[in-house]
Design an enzyme around this catalytic site. Structure first.
Site, mmCIF file in Angstrom:
data_model
loop_
_atom_site.group_PDB
_atom_site.id
_atom_site.type_symbol
_atom_site.label_atom_id
_atom_site.label_comp_id
_atom_site.label_asym_id
_atom_site.label_seq_id
_atom_site.Cartn_x
_atom_site.Cartn_y
_atom_site.Cartn_z
ATOM 1 C CB SER A 233 -0.912 0.021 1.231
ATOM 2 O OG SER A 233 -1.649 -1.172 1.317
HETATM 3 N N1 SAM Z 1 -1.062 -3.499 3.385
HETATM 4 C C1 SAM Z 1 -0.336 -4.465 2.600
HETATM 5 C C2 SAM Z 1 1.101 -4.067 2.483
HETATM 6 O O1 SAM Z 1 1.462 -2.998 2.980
HETATM 7 O O2 SAM Z 1 1.843 -4.807 1.857
HETATM 8 C C3 SAM Z 1 -0.894 -4.571 1.221
HETATM 9 C C4 SAM Z 1 -2.118 -5.339 1.117
HETATM 10 S S1 SAM Z 1 -2.605 -5.630 -0.536
HETATM 11 C C5 SAM Z 1 -3.187 -4.052 -1.016
HETATM 12 C C6 SAM Z 1 -4.072 -6.564 -0.207
HETATM 13 C C7 SAM Z 1 -3.804 -7.982 0.224
HETATM 14 O O3 SAM Z 1 -5.040 -8.563 0.606
HETATM 15 C C8 SAM Z 1 -3.242 -8.866 -0.860
HETATM 16 O O4 SAM Z 1 -2.025 -9.416 -0.457
HETATM 17 C C9 SAM Z 1 -4.303 -9.938 -1.054
HETATM 18 O O5 SAM Z 1 -3.788 -11.213 -1.354
HETATM 19 C C10 SAM Z 1 -4.973 -9.928 0.302
HETATM 20 N N2 SAM Z 1 -6.319 -10.488 0.346
HETATM 21 C C11 SAM Z 1 -7.347 -10.360 -0.540
HETATM 22 N N3 SAM Z 1 -8.419 -11.054 -0.128
HETATM 23 C C12 SAM Z 1 -8.065 -11.621 1.062
HETATM 24 C C13 SAM Z 1 -8.748 -12.459 1.986
HETATM 25 N N4 SAM Z 1 -10.006 -12.873 1.825
HETATM 26 N N5 SAM Z 1 -8.083 -12.851 3.096
HETATM 27 C C14 SAM Z 1 -6.800 -12.478 3.315
HETATM 28 N N6 SAM Z 1 -6.108 -11.697 2.462
HETATM 29 C C15 SAM Z 1 -6.735 -11.268 1.360
#
Ligand code: SAM
Length: 219
Positions: A61
């Site tokens: 992010s």
């Molecule tokens: N805040 C994180 C960072 O700083 O690296 C970035 C997060 S990224 C924008 C969103 C993440 O949510 C992805 O790695 C994706 O695989 C995960 N994600 C999506 N659906 C999910 C779920 N149902 N359970 C857990 N993780 C999930």
């Protein structure tokens, strides 16, 4: 590149200049080495004002979004926090500086393993990280004082509301697949929730039982 100087500049120009004034959040973001959470080829961009690819069509992010979401939780230090979507582990590392224990869920196992490795390197010993569908929360560890969701959903999954402590705060993007509103929900009583819109945002989709279906990852 001097990463300490780059980090200080990132905090001054992208975070403090945009109104984040929680000193604990500022100190955490000055401390956590964001470059370690991306591929070495991207280290030169690690403190720039944006998200970056981390593989598997996912992103780390934007620093400002990490700061804004974290400060919206008003953490004091003794909280148990549920994080959904660990991704690179960067947001997890920031939370780990600010609360007692972080319970984090990531659905993509390769990202979860890499995040765990870097979190260990950064000595974030107060993080439990598991692989799974975070749309159903983490029932065995509930209730939580705070919940931070780093992926966008069509609506707030009901399990999050049930797993939030009375007085607790949830922050997450809600809306369409391509753009959302960042909202904060405070559980004011057993059946009472106070919802506030914070800003517009663009997150990758939250995929799972109470989120989007996985077709929306394509294209
Ligand atoms: N805040 C994180 C960072 O700083 O690296 C970035 C997060 S990224 C924008 C969103 C993440 O949510 C992805 O790695 C994706 O695989 C995960 N994600 C999506 N659906 C999910 C779920 N149902 N359970 C857990 N993780 C999930």
């Amino acid at each position: 590149m001097d990463f300490t100087i780059a980090r200080r500049r990132m905090v001054e120009t992208q975070i403090v200049a945009r109104g984040v004034d929680d000193q604990r959040v500022i100190d955490a973001m000055l401390k956590v080495p964001r470059h370690l959470f991306v591929d070495e080829a991207l280290w030169g961009h690690a403190y720039a004002d944006g998200s970056l690819p981390i593989g598997e069509k996912q992103t780390i992010s934007q620093p400002f979004m990490v700061a804004a979401m974290t400060s919206a939780l008003h953490l004091k230090g003794d909280e148990r926090v549920l994080e959904i979507g660990a991704g690179s582990g960067y947001q997890t590392a920031v939370l780990a500086q600010l609360a007692r224990r972080i319970y984090s869920i990531e659905r993509i196992s390769s990202l979860a393993s890499r995040a765990r490795r870097i979190l260990d390197k950064c000595r974030a010993t107060n993080v439990n990280l598991k692989i799974g569908d975070g749309t159903i929360g983490w029932k065995e560890q509930a209730p939580f004082d705070a919940i931070l969701v780093a992926a966008g959903a069509p609506e707030v999954p009901r399990d999050y509301l049930e797993q939030l402590e009375i007085g607790g705060t949830l922050v997450m993007p809600v809306g369409g697949r391509d753009s959302q509103e960042l909202i904060r929900v405070v559980r004011t009583a057993e059946d009472d929730f106070d919802e506030q819109r914070l800003m517009s945002c663009r997150f990758v989709p939250l995929i799972g039982e109470q989120g989007w279906n996985s077709d929306c990852e394509e294209g």
